[in-house]
Motif scaffolding. Structure first.
Motif, short mmCIF file in Angstrom:
data_model
loop_
_atom_site.label_atom_id
_atom_site.label_comp_id
_atom_site.label_asym_id
_atom_site.label_seq_id
_atom_site.Cartn_x
_atom_site.Cartn_y
_atom_site.Cartn_z
N MET A 54 0.83 -1.19 0.00
CA MET A 54 0.00 0.00 0.00
C MET A 54 0.87 1.25 0.00
N LEU A 55 1.95 1.20 0.77
CA LEU A 55 2.89 2.34 0.79
C LEU A 55 3.61 2.47 -0.55
N TYR A 56 3.95 1.33 -1.17
CA TYR A 56 4.58 1.38 -2.48
C TYR A 56 3.64 1.99 -3.52
N ALA A 57 2.36 1.70 -3.38
CA ALA A 57 1.37 2.28 -4.31
C ALA A 57 1.29 3.79 -4.15
N MET A 58 1.54 4.29 -2.93
CA MET A 58 1.51 5.72 -2.68
C MET A 58 2.79 6.42 -3.14
N LEU A 59 3.88 5.66 -3.25
CA LEU A 59 5.19 6.25 -3.52
C LEU A 59 5.25 7.04 -4.83
N PRO A 60 4.71 6.51 -5.98
CA PRO A 60 4.76 7.32 -7.21
C PRO A 60 4.06 8.66 -7.07
N LEU A 61 2.95 8.67 -6.32
CA LEU A 61 2.23 9.93 -6.10
C LEU A 61 3.09 10.88 -5.27
N GLY A 62 3.82 10.32 -4.28
CA GLY A 62 4.70 11.15 -3.48
C GLY A 62 5.82 11.75 -4.30
N ILE A 63 6.40 10.95 -5.19
CA ILE A 63 7.48 11.45 -6.06
C ILE A 63 6.97 12.56 -6.96
N LEU A 64 5.79 12.34 -7.54
CA LEU A 64 5.22 13.35 -8.43
C LEU A 64 4.80 14.60 -7.66
N ALA A 65 4.32 14.42 -6.43
CA ALA A 65 3.95 15.58 -5.61
C ALA A 65 5.17 16.47 -5.36
N VAL A 66 6.35 15.86 -5.31
CA VAL A 66 7.57 16.63 -5.05
C VAL A 66 8.15 17.20 -6.35
N PHE A 67 8.22 16.38 -7.39
CA PHE A 67 9.04 16.74 -8.56
C PHE A 67 8.27 17.13 -9.82
N SER A 68 6.97 16.88 -9.89
CA SER A 68 6.27 17.11 -11.16
C SER A 68 6.26 18.58 -11.57
N GLY A 69 6.42 19.49 -10.64
CA GLY A 69 6.44 20.91 -10.98
C GLY A 69 7.60 21.30 -11.88
N PHE A 70 8.70 20.53 -11.80
CA PHE A 70 9.86 20.85 -12.62
C PHE A 70 9.61 20.59 -14.11
N PHE A 71 8.53 19.88 -14.41
CA PHE A 71 8.21 19.62 -15.82
C PHE A 71 7.39 20.75 -16.43
N GLU A 72 7.22 21.85 -15.70
CA GLU A 72 6.41 22.96 -16.20
C GLU A 72 6.87 23.48 -17.57
N PRO A 73 8.16 23.73 -17.80
CA PRO A 73 8.56 24.24 -19.13
C PRO A 73 8.21 23.27 -20.26
N PHE A 74 8.43 21.97 -20.02
CA PHE A 74 8.12 20.97 -21.04
C PHE A 74 6.61 20.89 -21.26
N PHE A 75 5.86 20.95 -20.16
CA PHE A 75 4.41 20.88 -20.28
C PHE A 75 3.87 22.10 -21.02
N HIS A 76 4.42 23.27 -20.71
CA HIS A 76 4.00 24.50 -21.37
C HIS A 76 4.25 24.42 -22.87
N HIS A 77 5.43 23.96 -23.24
CA HIS A 77 5.76 23.82 -24.67
C HIS A 77 4.83 22.82 -25.35
N PHE A 78 4.54 21.74 -24.64
CA PHE A 78 3.71 20.67 -25.20
C PHE A 78 2.25 21.08 -25.33
N ILE A 79 1.68 21.66 -24.28
CA ILE A 79 0.23 21.87 -24.25
C ILE A 79 -0.20 23.08 -25.05
N THR A 80 0.69 24.03 -25.26
CA THR A 80 0.29 25.23 -26.02
C THR A 80 0.17 24.96 -27.51
N HIS A 81 0.46 23.73 -27.96
CA HIS A 81 0.10 23.35 -29.32
C HIS A 81 -1.39 23.10 -29.43
N THR A 82 -2.02 22.83 -28.26
CA THR A 82 -3.46 22.54 -28.23
C THR A 82 -4.26 23.69 -27.62
#
Length: 611
Positions: free
Chosen positions: A449-477
């Motif tokens: 159960m804790l392992y299932a939570m771990l990916p969410l924990g990693i993304l909660a910490v680090f997913s914000g750093f993907f903002e430039p890539f997400f911005h470049h990607f999503i503004t095509h749509t």
């Protein structure tokens, strides 16, 4: 790529259907394992589709003709672009984590198999909602997630509170969905089509008044699904469902469908900025309104539910101000840390034998160390502290509000940021670090159960750093948003927002380290107002529920019994009396029957003679 699309879409349905024969049987672990595997297949397929769209690809597919009547033609078609791919990744990733987690959470539940049937059916409905290329398909998925939500909120239907909460959510969403359905009718009446591409390509030719009406009606549907004021009361009550349901449906996926609708219909709302500003204003109000109720609530899950309401308000502010990609970015980051918070709350509930009052917990850090760390990471992300994911997305929303000249909205969001930080760490302090106020013997959740939570924990910490890539990607749509602020002002805004959020955290930690507020605080008017949710549920009870009961009783006693029942009973009595009087015809006496036949023959001859 169509194979990946259909794999992503229909794998959860296969997982749900597989469990149906076992629905009423004792626990069959393979039902949950197979359902989780199918969600895994859906996630991997969604990942391939995301890579495809990242490379500027757009996938369109028509599975079959659906409705064809006169001039109405609606295909069962699908569209995968940047928005769809992002939503698919969020839905399937969180669903996969929740499915694996739920194997442990629901381990001893007698309806274990039924739970996974419902949960997989929900994922399928949510994917239909986001993948459809037309408003009719979106509405089918929209109603599908509503139905699955009703079944899952009321999963423990033996409890009256669960049944009431499920019905409340279902009915309140049906009220809002009527507005959405009228909006869809108006779209077809105006454009002669319900396909996104055809509607949005012809949006510039439609009268402004019609577009305003469509925008308002669609947003009414979004208000219900995303629990915006005044259709918000169902979300807190929906916490009666199992906690994995809260993590998936009422934090990460279904409640964000309203935000997705506004983002998807962005060409419409660009044409009617005044409606967009109303949406943003309501969102800013809800951001503060919901956060204020979380300040004093003692129910672990309801606090997180009010937090979800508040963050949905932030998303609507961004969407209303035409910062659509920022709204979608916060939708994604929020899904990760909020679902993580709910799953952590589930661990705490299990450790405390399903007790929810945080004022009766305390000192749970040592026995629940891993859960505490994950929940603290999620709370820091929710508060918007650098470098956690919530900082990047929430800060962008505040920047959009300030850059749009909506300074009052910016001020409200800033206040919301302080309240969010405070109530998040109020929860952490009372649950994990406060004085021990229970007699339980808490234990940590199962490792998987804790392992299932771990990916969410990693993304909660680090997913914000993907903002430039997400911005470049999503503004095509989606259209880009430029706040037109110079870098110095942006840094000043970041400093102010971060300072306010940190101040909220520090205040909560210091205050509750010293024991919290005095008991006198609970006797004040403000506390009672917040604790009773501004008495809105009480007003709804008196104005709507009690009035409906009185009207129903009146119609039952005066109309149903005295008129309808009287007419039905009168017909029955008349036929019964006629049968009683005419039974002489079938008496079996030959003389009587010949006599009747003679008079009947005479009557028949007279009728022939007269005619």
């Amino acid at each position: 790529m169509e194979a990946f699309l259909y794999s992503a879409l229909f794998a959860p349905l296969v997982g749900s259907v597989f469990g149906i024969p076992f629905a009423t049987r004792e626990k069959v672990l393979s039902v949950a394992i197979f359902a989780s595997l199918m969600i895994g297949v859906s996630f991997l397929s969604s990942l391939f589709l995301f890579v495809y769209t990242f490379q500027n690809g757009i996938l369109k597919s028509v599975l079959m003709d659906w409705i064809g009547a006169g001039g109405l033609y609606i295909p069962f078609g699908f569209l995968v672009d940047g928005v769809t791919a992002t939503m698919m990744i969020v839905v399937t990733l969180v669903s996969l984590c929740v499915h694996i987690y739920a194997i442990g959470y629901m381990k001893h539940d007698k309806s274990f198999n039924r739970f996974f049937i419902y949960l997989s059916a929900f994922v399928f409905s949510m994917l239909i909602l986001v993948v459809s290329d037309n408003f009719a398909g979106l509405f089918i998925g929209w109603e599908g997630v509503g139905l699955c939500s009703w079944m899952l909120i009321g999963f423990w239907y033996q409890r009256d509170s669960a049944s009431f909460a499920a019905n409340e959510a279902f009915i309140m969403n049906r009220i809002a969905d009527l507005g959405m359905l009228l909006g869809i009718f108006l779209i077809y009446w105006t454009f002669g089509s319900l396909t996104y591409e055809e509607v949005f390509n012809n949006i510039y030719e439609a009268p402004k008044g019609i577009l305003v009406a469509i925008g308002i009606l669609l947003f009414i549907g979004a208000m219900g699904k995303s629990a915006q004021f005044p259709l918000h009361t169902w979300l807190a009550d929906a916490m009666e469902g199992p906690t994995p349901v809260s993590a998936l449906i009422h934090a990460a996926t279904m409640v964000t469908a309203g935000v997705y609708l506004v983002i998807r219909a962005n060409p419409l709302y660009v044409m009617i900025p005044e409606v967009g500003f109303v949406i943003a204003s309501l969102g800013a109000f809800v951001a503060v309104f919901a956060a204020s109720m979380a300040l004093v609530n003692r129910d672990l899950k309801r606090i997180i539910a009010y937090s979800t309401l508040s963050q949905l308000g932030y998303m609507f502010v961004a969407a209303g101000l035409e910062a659509y990609w920022i709204a979608l970015f916060h939708l994604a980051t929020h899904a990760f840390f909020k679902s993580l918070l709910f799953l952590g709350a589930g661990n705490v509930m299990h450790a405390m034998n399903d007790k929810l009052d945080i004022s009766k917990m305390g000192a749970l850090y040592q026995p629940l160390k891993y859960t505490a760390i994950l929940m603290m990471l999620a709370s820091i992300a929710l508060a918007g502290i650098y470098p956690f994911s919530g900082f990047f997305s929430k800060d962008k929303i505040l920047e959009a509000a300030f850059g749009s000249g909506a300074y009052i909205l910016w001020g409200m969001l800033l206040l919301g940021a302080f309240l969010t930080a405070f109530y998040s760490f109020r929860l952490i302090m009372l649950v994990f670090f406060g004085e021990k106020k229970h007699q339980e013997h808490p234990h940590e959740a199962y490792p998987y159960m804790l392992y299932a939570m771990l990916p969410l924990g990693i993304l909660a910490v680090f997913s914000g750093f993907f903002e430039p890539f997400f911005h470049h990607f999503i503004t095509h749509t989606l259209p880009d948003f430029d706040s037109k602020l110079d870098s110095q002002i942006v840094w000043n805004l970041i400093f102010i927002t971060s300072f306010v959020a940190l101040a909220g955290i520090v205040f909560a930690v210091i205050k509750y380290y010293k024991g919290g507020f005095s008991p006198c605080w609970e006797q004040t008017f403000i506390y009672r107002l917040l604790f009773n949710q501004y008495y809105i549920p009480y007003l709804y009870e008196k104005i709507f529920i009690q009035s409906f009961i009185k009207i129903s009783r009146f119609f039952w006693s005066q109309i149903d019994k005295k008129i309808i029942d009287f007419i039905v009973d009168g017909i029955a009595y008349m036929l019964n009396g006629a049968g009683f009087r005419l039974r002489v015809i079938q008496s079996g006496n030959l003389s009587n029957m010949l006599r009747i036949m003679f008079f009947g023959l005479i009557l028949l001859l007279l009728l022939i003679f007269i005619s």
